[in-house]
Write an enzyme that holds these catalytic residues in place. Structure first.
Site, mmCIF file in Angstrom:
data_model
loop_
_atom_site.group_PDB
_atom_site.id
_atom_site.type_symbol
_atom_site.label_atom_id
_atom_site.label_comp_id
_atom_site.label_asym_id
_atom_site.label_seq_id
_atom_site.Cartn_x
_atom_site.Cartn_y
_atom_site.Cartn_z
ATOM 1 N N LYS A 180 0.823 -1.206 0.000
ATOM 2 C CA LYS A 180 0.000 0.000 0.000
ATOM 3 C C LYS A 180 0.866 1.270 0.000
ATOM 4 O O LYS A 180 0.428 2.314 -0.438
ATOM 5 C CB LYS A 180 -0.940 -0.004 1.209
HETATM 6 C C1 LIG Z 1 -4.250 -4.653 0.357
HETATM 7 C C2 LIG Z 1 -3.441 -5.871 0.248
HETATM 8 C C3 LIG Z 1 -3.765 -6.870 -0.679
HETATM 9 C C4 LIG Z 1 -4.962 -6.784 -1.576
HETATM 10 O O1 LIG Z 1 -4.818 -5.777 -2.565
HETATM 11 P P1 LIG Z 1 -6.116 -5.196 -3.271
HETATM 12 O O2 LIG Z 1 -5.599 -4.082 -4.109
HETATM 13 O O3 LIG Z 1 -7.044 -4.749 -2.201
HETATM 14 O O4 LIG Z 1 -6.688 -6.313 -4.077
HETATM 15 C C5 LIG Z 1 -2.935 -7.986 -0.739
HETATM 16 N N1 LIG Z 1 -1.880 -8.115 0.080
HETATM 17 C C6 LIG Z 1 -1.559 -7.181 0.990
HETATM 18 C C7 LIG Z 1 -0.400 -7.413 1.883
HETATM 19 C C8 LIG Z 1 -2.318 -6.025 1.089
HETATM 20 O O5 LIG Z 1 -1.980 -5.108 1.990
#
Ligand SMILES: *Cc1c(COP(=O)(O)O)cnc(C)c1O
Length: 495
Positions: free
Chosen positions: A113
């Protein structure tokens, strides 16, 4: 260049510039902003391959954020992708076994993120200036773990912004929780709710559409915005690293210019894989988009049956950022495969909110040929961490392991040996317990944090700064509330 406008997936007559769409987050009709037409990449891959991450980011993002000047956009990019990352490559590729893991966890909070949330505050404050906005921007976010900390770290101390993060108090890992509750910055608030992620997200969405709350806050000089992955300011920066991974493979001599690659993405809200889909639409040679789910396999069922059905048991897994029953960003794909038909999409989304289910038409389903969905159980996820470790000494986190396990299933099912990039979305240091259990080196007498030293010995990878810091940081946030109490918490913080 003519201005690229953003329209709501539920009402095409709503049109915004990129900066306006970034400020609003969600469209007032509940729809998501999508570019009126997806731009094509206007430079060749061989040109792009010579660029730094930052320069590549500029080439991709300028096609989407057409109302930003070059100086503005480059300023946002250099503020985001600099010393906050512990790799000069920003997102390095790591080969283990036959797969390439695109490590998206070298930012401040060691999860993917950061890739978007380190730039979003800069895109937002730039957008505010461009639009003459003087209100303070209040970011409301629901998190299943990683978004919260990444958003907090991105917005903390940014003048003209405040951020309030809600997390399911029993739905995140100990380390995730510790990362959030130790957050510094007077403009930050972290709140645990008595409920799951979807309830937190629904609560946040309700506040966004609550006119009386919004007008009360407006009087005090506040305006809401969203840092959730529905914001196009989150989505656009994520397209960059798919181009980057292709360029890395090319300059490393692993593929030839024009070769197709596959990507595998551990999926929750569908933002990351949607960014890969957008990269493909822009002309990046991606063949298959492999969508990996954990035991909350709504998306797998959707890709196999064409029915999206959230009426099911919610399961807490070891990959909490994927414990999601409503993948918000899927709406953008639905809109696309409906032939950009806003009314058709609106009908399906109404069905989702009233009945919890919708079914796409056969012709829509045909347009999903490039997607492959599958899921990994908890046992399979741990087994995959062990397998990769024993085969190559590389330790992956549980989210990445879900993707890796699904990729193995895909290969077995199809025989497709196309070079594949697996999005590696978190550092194993965020999930020490699961990881150490999986490789058979757990020590029940140690805390998750204490296990970081054992993980270091097992992996040979040094402990990231993000972990070292929380070991001694004081807890600054202790607020808890019920799902119904979320609005009051917001009012109190802003009073
Ligand atoms: C948010 C997240 C995901 C999922 O990603 P999306 O864009 O919501 O599909 C997968 N792995 C981790 C570690 C995340 O923080």
């Amino acid at each position: 260049m003519s201005e690229l406008m953003y329209i709501s997936t539920r009402d095409k007559s709503i049109q915004k510039t990129a900066s306006q769409a970034i400020l609003q987050g969600l469209s007032p009709d509940g729809g998501l902003f999508v570019p009126q037409a997806l731009p094509r990449m206007d430079k060749s891959i061989s040109e792009l391959s010579k660029l730094s991450y930052q320069d590549l980011a500029y080439e991709v993002m300028k096609l989407f954020l057409t109302d930003f000047t070059e100086d503005e956009l480059r300023g946002c990019i250099s503020a985001a992708y600099g010393s906050g990352f512990d790799s000069s490559k920003i997102a390095p590729l790591h080969k283990a076994g036959s797969a390439y893991y695109l490590e998206l966890f070298h930012g401040k909070t060691i999860a993917f993120k950061d890739m978007a949330l380190s730039i979003l505050p800069h895109l937002m404050t730039t957008s505010a200036k461009k639009n003459g906005l003087t209100d303070e921007i209040v970011i409301l976010t629901a998190t299943s773990g990683d978004t919260g900390k990444a958003a907090l770290s991105g917005f903390a101390g940014v003048p003209g912004t405040r951020i309030i993060v809600f997390y399911p108090k029993d739905g995140v890992s100990d380390i995730q929780k510790l990362q959030m509750v130790t957050q510094e910055g007077d403009n930050t608030l972290v709140v645990g709710i008595d409920g799951n992620f979807d309830q937190a997200q629904t609560g946040v969405k309700m506040m966004f559409s609550d006119d009386s709350l919004k007008s009360d806050l407006k009087k005090s000089g506040f305006v809401f915005s969203s840092a959730n992955s529905i914001n196009i300011g989150r989505l656009v920066p994520q397209i960059v690293y798919y181009f980057w991974s292709y360029c890395q493979l090319l300059s490393g001599g692993k593929i030839s210019d024009g070769d197709s690659i596959n990507v595998t993405v551990p999926t929750g809200n569908f933002g990351n894989i949607l960014a890969a889909f957008y990269a493909k639409q822009m002309g990046l040679p991606i063949a298959k988009l492999i969508c990996a789910s954990n035991e909350n396999k709504v998306l797998y069922d959707f890709f196999t049956t064409g029915d999206y059905d959230k009426n099911r048991e919610f399961t807490l897994t070891s990959s909490p950022s994927m414990d999601i029953l409503i993948s918000s960003n899927l709406e953008r794909l639905i809109y696309f495969i409906a032939g950009e038909d806003d009314a058709a999409n609106r009908g399906l989304m109404e069905s989702l909110s009233t009945k919890g289910i919708y079914s796409i038409t056969p012709s829509m389903k045909e347009k999903l040929v490039d997607f492959y969905g599958n899921f990994a159980t908890e046992a399979e996820t741990k087994e995959e961490i062990r397998r990769v470790f024993e085969d190559s000494g590389y330790i992956i986190d549980p989210h990445t392991a879900v993707a890796s396990s699904v990729y193995e299933k895909y290969k077995k099912e199809t025989g497709d040996e196309t070079i594949t990039v697996i999005a590696s979305t978190a550092s194993p240091y965020k999930f020490t317990r699961t990881v150490m259990q999986a490789i058979g080196r757990d020590d029940a007498s140690k805390s998750d944090i204490e296990l970081t030293d054992d993980l270091k010995i097992a992996s040979g990878v040094s402990v990231p700064a993000a972990i070292e810091e929380i070991k001694s940081a004081p807890v600054r946030h202790t607020t808890l509330c019920s799902v119904d109490g979320m609005e009051q918490v917001v009012r109190d913080f802003l009073a």
